[in-house]
Scaffold this motif. Structure first.
Motif, short mmCIF file in Angstrom:
data_model
loop_
_atom_site.label_atom_id
_atom_site.label_comp_id
_atom_site.label_asym_id
_atom_site.label_seq_id
_atom_site.Cartn_x
_atom_site.Cartn_y
_atom_site.Cartn_z
N ARG A 106 0.84 -1.21 0.00
CA ARG A 106 0.00 0.00 0.00
C ARG A 106 0.87 1.26 0.00
O ARG A 106 0.64 2.19 -0.78
CB ARG A 106 -0.92 -0.03 1.22
N ASN A 107 1.90 1.28 0.83
CA ASN A 107 2.72 2.48 0.94
C ASN A 107 3.69 2.63 -0.23
O ASN A 107 3.98 3.74 -0.65
CB ASN A 107 3.43 2.51 2.29
N LEU A 108 4.17 1.53 -0.77
CA LEU A 108 4.99 1.62 -1.98
C LEU A 108 4.17 2.12 -3.16
O LEU A 108 4.65 2.92 -3.96
CB LEU A 108 5.62 0.26 -2.31
N LEU A 109 2.93 1.67 -3.25
CA LEU A 109 2.05 2.15 -4.33
C LEU A 109 1.77 3.64 -4.17
O LEU A 109 1.81 4.39 -5.16
CB LEU A 109 0.74 1.35 -4.35
N ARG A 110 1.50 4.09 -2.96
CA ARG A 110 1.26 5.51 -2.74
C ARG A 110 2.48 6.33 -3.16
O ARG A 110 2.35 7.36 -3.83
CB ARG A 110 0.97 5.77 -1.26
N LEU A 111 3.64 5.89 -2.75
CA LEU A 111 4.88 6.61 -3.04
C LEU A 111 5.13 6.69 -4.55
O LEU A 111 5.34 7.77 -5.09
CB LEU A 111 6.05 5.92 -2.34
N GLY A 169 8.74 -6.59 0.86
CA GLY A 169 7.42 -7.22 0.89
C GLY A 169 7.46 -8.73 0.84
O GLY A 169 8.50 -9.37 1.04
N SER A 170 6.32 -9.29 0.52
CA SER A 170 6.17 -10.74 0.42
C SER A 170 6.68 -11.22 -0.93
O SER A 170 7.08 -10.43 -1.78
CB SER A 170 4.69 -11.12 0.58
N GLU A 171 6.60 -12.50 -1.14
CA GLU A 171 7.05 -13.10 -2.39
C GLU A 171 6.29 -12.54 -3.59
O GLU A 171 6.83 -12.39 -4.68
CB GLU A 171 6.88 -14.61 -2.31
N SER A 172 5.03 -12.22 -3.40
CA SER A 172 4.21 -11.73 -4.51
C SER A 172 4.14 -10.20 -4.60
O SER A 172 3.54 -9.66 -5.53
CB SER A 172 2.79 -12.29 -4.40
N SER A 173 4.76 -9.49 -3.68
CA SER A 173 4.66 -8.04 -3.66
C SER A 173 5.17 -7.38 -4.93
O SER A 173 4.56 -6.44 -5.44
CB SER A 173 5.41 -7.46 -2.45
N GLY A 174 6.29 -7.83 -5.44
CA GLY A 174 6.85 -7.23 -6.65
C GLY A 174 5.90 -7.31 -7.82
O GLY A 174 5.69 -6.33 -8.54
N ARG A 175 5.30 -8.49 -8.02
CA ARG A 175 4.36 -8.67 -9.13
C ARG A 175 3.11 -7.82 -8.92
O ARG A 175 2.59 -7.22 -9.86
CB ARG A 175 3.98 -10.15 -9.27
N PHE A 176 2.63 -7.78 -7.69
CA PHE A 176 1.42 -7.01 -7.39
C PHE A 176 1.66 -5.51 -7.65
O PHE A 176 0.87 -4.86 -8.33
CB PHE A 176 0.98 -7.24 -5.93
N VAL A 177 2.74 -4.99 -7.10
CA VAL A 177 3.05 -3.56 -7.27
C VAL A 177 3.25 -3.24 -8.75
O VAL A 177 2.74 -2.24 -9.25
CB VAL A 177 4.29 -3.18 -6.42
N HIS A 178 3.95 -4.11 -9.47
CA HIS A 178 4.17 -3.89 -10.90
C HIS A 178 2.84 -3.87 -11.66
O HIS A 178 2.61 -3.01 -12.52
CB HIS A 178 5.09 -4.97 -11.47
N GLY A 179 1.96 -4.80 -11.34
CA GLY A 179 0.66 -4.87 -12.02
C GLY A 179 -0.19 -3.63 -11.80
O GLY A 179 -0.75 -3.07 -12.75
N VAL A 180 -0.26 -3.18 -10.56
CA VAL A 180 -1.08 -2.00 -10.26
C VAL A 180 -0.48 -0.75 -10.90
O VAL A 180 -1.18 0.03 -11.54
CB VAL A 180 -1.26 -1.81 -8.73
N LEU A 181 0.83 -0.57 -10.75
CA LEU A 181 1.47 0.61 -11.33
C LEU A 181 1.42 0.58 -12.85
O LEU A 181 1.24 1.62 -13.49
CB LEU A 181 2.91 0.75 -10.84
N GLY A 182 1.57 -0.60 -13.43
CA GLY A 182 1.46 -0.72 -14.89
C GLY A 182 0.09 -0.32 -15.38
O GLY A 182 -0.04 0.39 -16.40
N ALA A 183 -0.95 -0.74 -14.68
CA ALA A 183 -2.32 -0.38 -15.06
C ALA A 183 -2.55 1.12 -14.92
O ALA A 183 -3.17 1.76 -15.79
CB ALA A 183 -3.32 -1.16 -14.22
#
Length: 155
Positions: free
Chosen positions: A83-88, A117-131
């Motif tokens: 959440r905080n990495l996405l905000r930043l 983050g967790s094992e899936s954090s990188g993929r999650f953050v990338h997906g949201v920021l990419g969108a």
């Protein structure tokens, strides 16, 4: 500012935002303590301060954009690191007046997500920021096309 300084600035900004989010304390007090402890250069500290203050000032708008792009993951149940990495990163993409190249901002956020983050954090953050980046590009293109159409005048 040396290239590594922005990365360190983002790390300190992320740590401030995460701590403030988890503790419920004002990020400004946390920021001052973190800046003292981190011993960043004056320029890097100013960049960090701008990031933290910018996220705080635009938090509601940032959260709305995140929620719109990740509807299956409500903000209050999202991992606080994510959440905080996405905000930043989103602040840098949408509101910062000292823009870094989009791929750099996304890559930095993904790398921090992988590291903190967790094992899936990188993929999650990338997906949201990419969108979000794709949506911003579409809005920019539409605005440019509208400007071009108006500048062309009547046919």
């Amino acid at each position: 500012m040396p290239p590594g300084s922005r990365r360190r600035s983002r790390i300190v900004a992320f740590q401030v935002l995460y701590e403030a989010d988890q503790s419920g304390h004002d990020p400004r007090g946390i920021l001052e303590r973190q800046l003292t402890e981190s011993r960043l250069s004056e320029d890097a500290a100013a960049f960090t301060r701008g990031l933290v203050e910018g996220v705080a000032a635009h938090r509601e708008q940032l959260d709305e954009r995140i929620a719109a792009q990740a509807p299956a993951f409500p903000l209050d149940s999202m991992a606080p690191i994510d959440r905080n990495l996405l905000r930043l990163a989103l602040f840098e993409i949408c509101f910062d007046n000292r823009p870094a190249p989009l791929p750099v901002v996304i890559n930095e956020a993904v790398e921090l997500a992988k590291g903190y983050g967790s094992e899936s954090s990188g993929r999650f953050v990338h997906g949201v920021l990419g969108a979000i980046a794709a949506a911003e590009a579409t809005k920019h293109e539409a605005a440019t096309n509208e400007h071009d159409r108006r500048s062309a005048g009547p046919d």
